[in-house]
Design an enzyme around this catalytic site. Sequence first.
Site, PDB file in Angstrom:
ATOM      1  N   TYR A  98       0.614  -1.304   0.124  1.00  0.00           N
ATOM      2  CA  TYR A  98      -0.112   0.140   0.305  1.00  0.00           C
ATOM      3  C   TYR A  98       0.345   1.622   0.175  1.00  0.00           C
ATOM      4  O   TYR A  98       1.796   1.696   0.989  1.00  0.00           O
ATOM      5  CB  TYR A  98      -0.396  -0.046   0.657  1.00  0.00           C
ATOM      6  CG  TYR A  98      -1.651  -1.115   1.410  1.00  0.00           C
ATOM      7  CD1 TYR A  98      -2.246  -2.045   0.620  1.00  0.00           C
ATOM      8  CD2 TYR A  98      -2.688  -1.330   2.668  1.00  0.00           C
ATOM      9  CE1 TYR A  98      -3.131  -2.961   0.158  1.00  0.00           C
ATOM     10  CE2 TYR A  98      -3.534  -2.583   2.828  1.00  0.00           C
ATOM     11  CZ  TYR A  98      -3.832  -3.347   1.916  1.00  0.00           C
ATOM     12  OH  TYR A  98      -4.748  -4.964   1.954  1.00  0.00           O
ATOM     13  N   GLY A 136     -19.731  -1.336  -0.763  1.00  0.00           N
ATOM     14  CA  GLY A 136     -21.061  -0.138  -0.276  1.00  0.00           C
ATOM     15  C   GLY A 136     -22.107  -0.079  -0.669  1.00  0.00           C
ATOM     16  O   GLY A 136     -23.396   0.993  -0.540  1.00  0.00           O
TER      17      GLY A 136
END
Length: 295
Positions: free
Chosen positions: A53, A205
């Site tokens: 990341y 989501g």
Amino acid sequence: MKYNRLGTSKLEVSEVSFGCMSLEVENDPESASSLLREAYQKGINFFDTADLYNHGLNEEVVGKALKPFRDEVLISTKVGNVWNEDSSGWEWKPTKEYILTGVNESLRRLQTEYIDLYMLHGGTIDDPIDEIIVAFERLKHQGKIRAYGISSICPNTIREYVKRSDIDCVMMQYSLLDRRPEEESLDLLAENNISVITRGTLGKGMLIDKLPRDYLGYSTEEVEELQTATNKTGNPTSAAVQFVLNHPAVASAVLGIRTKNQLEQITDAMNSPVSQDKLDKLKNFLSPKKYGQHR
């Protein structure tokens, strides 16, 4: 916040864990640090990052933010992917040598003497599994890591680690919209006292507020109907998280948190759980898609 034992280790992880991948560590590291510290204050003790990341910057920000109370939190990071020299992409390198050297870089960036949970960031049946296990066991013996696992949804790969290693957890995508782990993995892991950490728990989501679309064999209309059903529970976030936690194998759900508002919504949601009756109705709302062993 409730806490669950991770496998057979001594680690007690919060039922909701902080997925650090989405943090704005490059544009606003101070706000990212503040958010991590606030999550700790709200009872989240498990923070998940990876050496991949932000080219390692994510680990640096996470380590610095959590250092003042390092002994009171659990940090998970991952290894196995290597950025190309031009940073245009990465390659898979699941070797013993890379794991044994990669851990030292993660320890340095995280500003810690040990990593609570170290995971292989992927995994296939063609990997040198035995040497990977040797590497993790050596790190555990050296005290550089406290527990280890893999991040994979492939049943054939998971079976090999169950048979050949002492892993404490598997991270995998699992949600009301992705029931693949139920086919072969969840019960197997529960039977062997190996915990599951879920990702993708909110279905990108779409289980709460994002626009529905076709997803893993479900039509846009089916996704929309399920979203409506979760909203009718009065607490869609809690419903989505409680669904995965309902399986005895699941110890924690990793949720990507980017803002203070999201953090507050998540912690507030977990303080107001939905009833088991509503969860059972959601579970049976859509028939799980069957994908087979090749997935």
